[in-house]
Structures are given as structure tokens and as C-alpha cells.
Design a protein around this motif. Structure first.
Motif, PDB file in Angstrom:
ATOM      1  N   THR A 158      35.206  24.132  38.899  1.00  0.00           N
ATOM      2  CA  THR A 158      35.532  25.140  39.910  1.00  0.00           C
ATOM      3  C   THR A 158      34.337  26.081  40.051  1.00  0.00           C
ATOM      4  N   PHE A 160      32.734  29.468  41.340  1.00  0.00           N
ATOM      5  CA  PHE A 160      33.136  30.834  41.662  1.00  0.00           C
ATOM      6  C   PHE A 160      31.951  31.600  42.244  1.00  0.00           C
ATOM      7  N   ARG A 171      35.606  35.179  42.743  1.00  0.00           N
ATOM      8  CA  ARG A 171      36.572  34.426  43.560  1.00  0.00           C
ATOM      9  C   ARG A 171      36.153  32.968  43.572  1.00  0.00           C
ATOM     10  N   ASN A 175      36.606  23.536  44.334  1.00  0.00           N
ATOM     11  CA  ASN A 175      36.582  22.785  43.087  1.00  0.00           C
ATOM     12  C   ASN A 175      36.463  21.296  43.371  1.00  0.00           C
ATOM     13  N   LEU A 211      42.735  28.812  44.796  1.00  0.00           N
ATOM     14  CA  LEU A 211      42.919  30.129  44.160  1.00  0.00           C
ATOM     15  C   LEU A 211      42.809  31.255  45.189  1.00  0.00           C
ATOM     16  N   ASN A 213      43.751  34.419  47.280  1.00  0.00           N
ATOM     17  CA  ASN A 213      44.369  35.681  46.862  1.00  0.00           C
ATOM     18  C   ASN A 213      44.274  35.923  45.362  1.00  0.00           C
ATOM     19  N   VAL A 214      43.333  35.255  44.718  1.00  0.00           N
ATOM     20  CA  VAL A 214      43.109  35.497  43.292  1.00  0.00           C
ATOM     21  C   VAL A 214      41.718  36.090  43.105  1.00  0.00           C
ATOM     22  N   LYS A 215      41.671  37.223  42.435  1.00  0.00           N
ATOM     23  CA  LYS A 215      40.405  37.863  42.069  1.00  0.00           C
ATOM     24  C   LYS A 215      40.351  37.956  40.550  1.00  0.00           C
ATOM     25  N   VAL A 216      39.298  37.409  39.985  1.00  0.00           N
ATOM     26  CA  VAL A 216      39.154  37.431  38.530  1.00  0.00           C
ATOM     27  C   VAL A 216      38.256  38.602  38.144  1.00  0.00           C
ATOM     28  N   PRO A 217      38.814  39.613  37.466  1.00  0.00           N
ATOM     29  CA  PRO A 217      37.967  40.740  37.039  1.00  0.00           C
ATOM     30  C   PRO A 217      36.826  40.237  36.157  1.00  0.00           C
TER      31      PRO A 217
ATOM     32  N   LEU B 374      50.279  27.770  42.133  1.00  0.00           N
ATOM     33  CA  LEU B 374      48.963  27.179  41.920  1.00  0.00           C
ATOM     34  C   LEU B 374      49.109  25.696  41.594  1.00  0.00           C
ATOM     35  N   GLU B 378      44.105  24.653  39.516  1.00  0.00           N
ATOM     36  CA  GLU B 378      43.909  26.092  39.711  1.00  0.00           C
ATOM     37  C   GLU B 378      44.427  26.874  38.495  1.00  0.00           C
ATOM     38  N   SER B 381      42.112  26.560  35.407  1.00  0.00           N
ATOM     39  CA  SER B 381      40.908  27.371  35.589  1.00  0.00           C
ATOM     40  C   SER B 381      41.218  28.850  35.365  1.00  0.00           C
ATOM     41  N   LEU B 382      42.298  29.306  35.960  1.00  0.00           N
ATOM     42  CA  LEU B 382      42.648  30.723  35.816  1.00  0.00           C
ATOM     43  C   LEU B 382      42.990  31.074  34.365  1.00  0.00           C
ATOM     44  N   ALA B 386      40.795  34.088  32.866  1.00  0.00           N
ATOM     45  CA  ALA B 386      41.462  35.382  33.057  1.00  0.00           C
ATOM     46  C   ALA B 386      42.689  35.620  32.190  1.00  0.00           C
ATOM     47  N   ARG B 406      46.889  39.342  33.731  1.00  0.00           N
ATOM     48  CA  ARG B 406      46.932  40.649  34.385  1.00  0.00           C
ATOM     49  C   ARG B 406      47.428  40.510  35.824  1.00  0.00           C
ATOM     50  N   ASN B 408      46.590  42.352  38.332  1.00  0.00           N
ATOM     51  CA  ASN B 408      45.573  42.626  39.359  1.00  0.00           C
ATOM     52  C   ASN B 408      44.726  41.400  39.679  1.00  0.00           C
ATOM     53  N   VAL B 409      44.978  40.298  38.979  1.00  0.00           N
ATOM     54  CA  VAL B 409      44.347  39.024  39.340  1.00  0.00           C
ATOM     55  C   VAL B 409      44.871  38.556  40.706  1.00  0.00           C
ATOM     56  N   PHE B 410      46.109  38.901  40.980  1.00  0.00           N
ATOM     57  CA  PHE B 410      46.731  38.454  42.221  1.00  0.00           C
ATOM     58  C   PHE B 410      46.634  39.560  43.261  1.00  0.00           C
ATOM     59  N   VAL B 411      45.959  39.261  44.327  1.00  0.00           N
ATOM     60  CA  VAL B 411      45.670  40.265  45.345  1.00  0.00           C
ATOM     61  C   VAL B 411      46.799  40.281  46.372  1.00  0.00           C
TER      62      VAL B 411
END
Lengths: 413, 413
Positions: A158, A160, A171, A175, A211, A213-217, B374, B378, B381-382, B386, B406, B408-411
């Protein structure tokens, strides 16, 4: 204090191993600083985004039938015939270094402060200035023999993109399932079994809109960092051990200090395996593998000066952040000694979180008793009520559990 | 919405087990709230500080040759002759309840919101208004057969005082090595093998001035909370399982919501094992065991309404806090089914973090695939980049690893 610059090039990196016998890429004094570039060994998963146009990366990854810039990749044999390639991929991480520390001797402790960590922007025409990374759900992942969906098993890459405009996050771009790739020497890699093989994108099927709508901090850090062990001339970069290495703790980022016992003259520090983000356990086998550049400060603590400091009796890596100390338990505290001549391959057959937990417990108890002068009963009580143990990784052969104690537990120190 | 009060008394607590066959202490409707008192089963480690003068605690702990207020302590036999005592200590936690939820049926999910958690002050003349707890480094601790100092092995009780004047924290008051204690029925307890035995302080040697300059940040929470399983009439409170129970995660405190699959009509919720602070792993066998009172809200989610919610397909406890979701992996997801008729004692012979990690992985993958839609690729990977996996406990027979993601991973959800 001198500030050194260590860019990546075929002469400043080693691929897949720590070694006490290679020539240092840099020699410095205690108190010196260095800006060190590191490359992810997964950059060829998307050559266009992570290598193309980048002189440093191109020089290291260059591999044609006529010329392989870095022939040895791993601590294995370098005389063929090869199943996988020179070094045989027993160890896979691109490591910048080694950095020799003047006057370092076995029994000393090297403190490494990470002053800053920055992603390495793409140089390719289409993506210039943007930052990318690769996450691989690999054959060495914890999930690999436990998949639900078909085809089974499979390896999945994948890609990013890292957004650093504000609080950094990553993001997914697309993949693909790994397909057999043929390297320039004609060896076919049906799985991801040798580092730096360029993925031919005409042979894979990209899936976009993943993925969503997924944001990985982001958690920018170095997955592999440490010193050369004394036990072997070439030591695989995969299993972490008593001099550090592939610890894969995302807390080893900006602001962290990490202390390593010196095992060989000069200490021989190396760093690589840069990560944009990783969870505790690194479940699928890798993080978001992203080239990074770090600013480091090196402080040598001589053997005779350790008494009465937090380094007294230290025989393993110790992390210090603003808020806590962490020790790293492994299945084997020193697998090179414990597992004999075939240790570097044998270690993967014994992976155990239960043993890593045991080791982490013993290391954190020792820290509390030796450094904080607690009795064993005080230490056990404090471990129960205030120390946190987590799964560092279940993918690096010598599995890891970290034990952490918050500094604010100790008043007025 | 009705607000109920459930104080502790011999008729509102059960000792050492979850049960679908006992009479409910309270019956309420979905949407109702309840203030529920809980007592630590370790209060008799210091009777003066944690029981004396407290009518509720005194009524529950009362045990003389003539009268034992709560005879059964554990899920074992209640007909003698006893080695340890009625119930034989197969299960040790004082649990308030059960609370029956009107209309709850197997297949439903019960949501429990913890609105507030407060420590229970001492009522004794000398310590009135102050709050105390007991931490025990016990025979079931991870350290017990791995001690350094003599005598080996040993069990050690450490009494803490909780300071709630500001940001709450605990300080050690004194500790002592457990010595054989004789209960009112004449059974000698050489180790801590039966709950509620009053420690005769003339038989122990108190060591003061311990853990000086150490403040343990408080993490008020309930170690044991959950529903009655369907498999047996009396189920030991020690191993956590699919309906919750002794999960021992310090995140199950104020502000948390926890979701349990309902296994029996009425759900039969119980709560106890209150803790002032615990680290991830609960290494020595216990937390700072402290009586607490909680305010709870109960929401019943009917089976047919779960689809499309975060509860779809839920077959195990799920934690939700402001910032994350956590699932709980155990050595055995449902040891009562997996280990047969002797499951309640046999489970302790198979404790494994490696298996708990496997279970936590599968549960979190399912959550990401079912709830967050997912694909498996997906999700893997997540999970790698994360999700964080930690050691919940290594002391409750059915060892636990929690996996957290977390929010906040999901927007934009």
C-alpha cells in the motif's frame, strides 16, 4: 561541537546488517552532531515516487545486469550461486553508517539524541516535493497465515502519501498484490524475499480509492537504529538485540534519547528503516516505510562514569522521552549468544511474546532497583500499579514487548 | 429515565462469580441510571483503614465462627470439607449485582456508560475521610517464581493512600510480607488463597518509609465488570471472557462506554474489583485495590437493531472512549466452551500472550472490516500503521492483549 553531514550514497550505507568490520562512513567525537539521511529499503515498491530523480536514492538503488551499486544485501553468503541474491536477504534494512565514535569502548554507553526528523521529498517530475511511503503486508507479518479473503496467502503493498502541511498525517494512494518480480540478475522473487527489487508496475494491478476517509496520524521515527554487536562480523538487521537495531518502536522519534551499550571499539552506530507511522505490534510486517533525514547528537558515557546515573548497569537499549523511560524486552535478550552458530536464521523459529514479556519485566525491575534504589518489593508493586507493557512488534523474529514507566511517578528527582 | 441506588450489603453482592441463576439485586430499564457501590475484596488486608466503621463494608466482610455474612466465595463447591473455604476461592472478586435489564435477551448488546467514579472514604475514627487501597504482589503474579531477593517465594501487601485534593495520585503507606493467617473456621491460609480473610496485624511486620518520593497517578476504574455467561450457573470471576468480567483495563473508567454481548435473559450485569491505579499487565497480580462508587447508565441495544452500527456482529466486549475503540484478545476467546467441564481451573494452565495477541488481531480486523467497511487488505494495512496492541494483564489465567484504534483515523464519521 562539530556538526557533520552524512548523505546517502553507496559508500555511506550498508544494506541489511550491522557490522563491526566495515569502514566507518563518518567518525566523530562525543558531543558532535550530525544530519544523517536514511532511505527506506521499500522505495522500489514505487520507483517513480520514491527514487526517480533523487540522486542519493538512485545511486544506492542502482541495479542493472552490469552494475549493482550495493551487491551485499543481508548478512548471509556473498559467494553464489544464490537463491535470493548476495547476502541472501538475511537482513533487509538500508542503514546509513556506521558512525564511529572516537574513544568508545566495550562497556561504555552511547547516548543518541534525536533532535529533528524530516521526511525526504520526492524528486520525480510528477511528484516533486511530495512525500511517499510504502506499507507492506508481508510474508513475515503476523496475519500472513491467518487470512480470510482470497487469494491466500498474498502480500500486499500500500503506497501512502504524507501530508505535512499541518499536523502530519498519511493517506493511502493505491495498493497492489505482489506478483513475481524478476531482478536484473534473473532471479525471480515470487514473494518479497530480497530487498531493493524494483517492482515492474506493468506486472501489478493498482487499486485506487482505498482507505477512503482514513487519515493515519504520523509518527516519524527510525525503525532500526543501534550499534554493531561484537559476536559476529555481519549481523542481520532484522532481529533486534542488546545493542538495539530493529526495535521498531514509534517512540524513537524527535525528542527521544536512546542509550545503547557499546559492544565494539568505536561503537559503530547505524540508522535506517525510517517510518512515517507504525502501530504497536507492526502487525502486517512493516510500517509506512518512508525515507527520512534526522539530526542527531551523540554523547559517549564512559564505563567508569556510569555509576549513580540512570545508565548504571545498563546492558540493553533504554529509551528516554520527556515523559517516560522504556526498556525493550525480546524473546531472546541476546539471541546471538543464546542460539549459537545458526542464531541469525534460527531466531525466527522461536518467536514468543511470553518470553519477551518476561525479559521486559526483568529489565524494568532492574532499572527500578538499580537506578531508583527500590527494594524488589517496592519495584514489583510499582510495576503493577504504574508501569505499562505493550507489544512493540511481532514481525522481527526476535519479538518485542516494551515496558514503560512515567517520569512523573518520581517526585523531586 | 430513573436513577437507582445500589449500595453494598450481603444481599447486593456476590463474591467470586458471575451467575445467571442468582436473584437480581436490582432490575432496571434501558436508559436508566444507577449509582453502584463496589468494595475491594482486599479490604481486609488493612481492616482498620478499609472496613472499620463502614456499615456497608462491615456487613459484607463480617465473618466470625458463628456467622459468615457471605459464605460462598468463588464458583467452586459449597459443601465441605473445604481446603480453602466455601466456593474454594475459584473466583475472588466482590461483585455488586447482578443488575437485570428488562427485556434483554441473548444476541442483544448491553452498553454501559461510566458517568463518574469516586473513591470510598474510610469511616474509621483514625482515618475518616481518607481513602486507601491495597496492592498485592501475589502468588498468581507474573513475577512470583522469578524473584531475586529472599525469602522466595513471598507475597507482599502494600497499602496505599489516595490523595484526591488535586489531580489524584496514590502514595505508599507501608508494606508487609504475608504470613499464615487463620480464618474464623480454623483454616490456615499460608498464601493468599481465599478472599476476605482478615489479616491479623499482630502477625505481620509493617515496613514504613517505602516508595518514598513516588507518586502513582490515579487511574480510577473497575477491574471486573460484565455480564453472566450462559455456559455455567456459577462462573469464576478470575478469567475474563466473551461477556467481559475481569478484563483489568484501566481505561474502563470515567467517560468510557463498554459494550457487552448479552448471553442470558436479563443480561445480569455485575461490577466490582475497583482499582485506584493499574499498569498495562497488572504485573504482580493486583492493582491498587480500592473501594469505589460509580454512576452508570445502561442502554440495551436489541439484536435486530445492531446492523449498520458499531455493534454489528459483536461477540465480545468492546470499549469506546472519547479518543479510541479497544477490543480485548484473550488466550481463549471463550474458555468455557473451548476447555470443557474443567475449564474454570484448567484455563490457568494455558496462559499465553501469543494466543491473546492472535485473538486481539482477529477481533480488531473484524471490527475494521464489518463496522468500517474495509477490505481485508485495507484492514491489515491500517492495523500495521495505526493500531496499538498492549498487554492488558498476565495474571488472570486467561491472559489478555488489547488492540486499540484511534477514532481520529476515520475522517468525517
Amino acid at each position: 561541537m562539530k556538526h557533520h553531514i552524512l548523505p546517502v550514497s553507496p559508500s555511506t550505507v550498508n544494506w541489511g546488517y550491522f557490522s563491526k568490520v566495515v569502514a566507518p562512513a563518518l567518525t566523530l567525537k562525543s558531543g558532535d552532531r550530525a544530519t544523517i539521511e536514511t532511505l527506506t529499503h521499500h522505495a522500489n515498491d514505487d520507483h517513480e515516487r520514491m527514487i526517480e530523480g533523487d540522486p542519493g536514492a538512485e545511486s544506492v538503488f542502482k541495479w542493472t545486469r552490469e552494475h549493482k551499486a550495493i551487491p551485499r544485501r543481508g548478512a548471509g553468503p556473498t559467494e553464489g550461486p544464490f537463491k535470493l541474491g548476495s547476502g541472501e536477504g538475511v537482513g533487509v534494512h538500508l542503514l546509513t553508517g556506521p558512525v564511529a565514535i572516537e574513544g568508545a569502548e566495550p562497556g561504555d554507553v552511547l547516548e543518541v539524541r534525536i533532535l529533528d526528523v524530516r521526511p525526504r521529498p520526492s524528486c520525480s517530475a510528477c511528484h516533486a516535493g511530495r512525500c511517499f511511503g510504502s506499507n507492506v503486508a508481508a510474508s513475515w507479518g503476523f496475519h500472513y497465515h491467518d487470512l480470510i479473503e482470497e487469494p491466500k496467502p498474498r502480500e500486499v503493498v500500500t503506497i501512502f502519501e504524507l501530508d505535512t502541511s499541518g499536523e502530519p498525517f498519511a493517506r493511502a494512494v493505491y495498493n497492489y498484490v505482489w506478483t513475481p518480480q524478476t531482478d536484473p540478475d534473473g532471479i525471480v522473487h515470487s514473494t518479497i524475499d530480497y530487498p531493493g527489487v524494483k517492482v515492474d508496475h506493468s506486472l501489478i494491478r493498482k487499486r485506487e480509492n482505498i482507505l477512503q476517509n482514513v487519515k493515519v496520524p504520523a509518527r516519524l521515527h527510525f525503525g532500526t537504529m543501534g550499534l554493531a554487536p561484537s559476536e559476529s562480523d555481519y549481523v542481520s538487521s532484522i532481529p533486534p538485540s542488546y545493542t538495539g537495531g530493529n526495535i521498531d518502536d514509534w517512540r524513537i522519534g524527535k525528542g527521544a534519547r536512546i542509550y545503547y551499550p557499546v559492544a565494539v571499539d568505536g561503537a559503530f552506530f547505524s540508522v535506517g528503516d525510517p517510518h512515517a507511522a507504525q502501530g504497536d505490534s507492526e502487525l502486517g510486517g512493516t510500517a509506512i516505510e518512508t525515507s527520512l533525514t534526522g539530526d542527531f547528537e551523540f554523547i559517549l558515557h564512559k564505563k567508569n562514569d556510569l555509576g549513580g546515573t540512570i545508565l548504571e548497569g545498563l546492558t540493553h537499549p533504554l529509551l528516554e522521552t520527556d515523559s517516560q523511560w522504556s526498556v525493550y524486552g525480546f524473546t531472546f535478550p541476546n539471541y546471538l549468544v543464546e542460539l549459537g552458530v545458526n542464531a541469525q536464521t534460527e531466531v525466527a523459529n522461536h518467536s514468543s511474546l511470553d518470553k519477551a514479556m518476561r525479559d521486559a519485566f526483568r529489565k524494568l525491575r532492574r532499572f527500578l532497583m538499580t537506578v531508583h534504589h527500590l527494594s524488589e518489593d517496592e519495584a514489583i508493586s510499582l510495576l503493577s500499579v504504574a508501569a505499562d507493557f505493550g507489544v512493540t512488534q511481532v514481525v522481527d523474529a526476535n519479538w518485542g514487548v516494551h515496558g514503560s514507566i512515567r517520569k512523573n511517578v518520581f517526585v523531586g528527582r
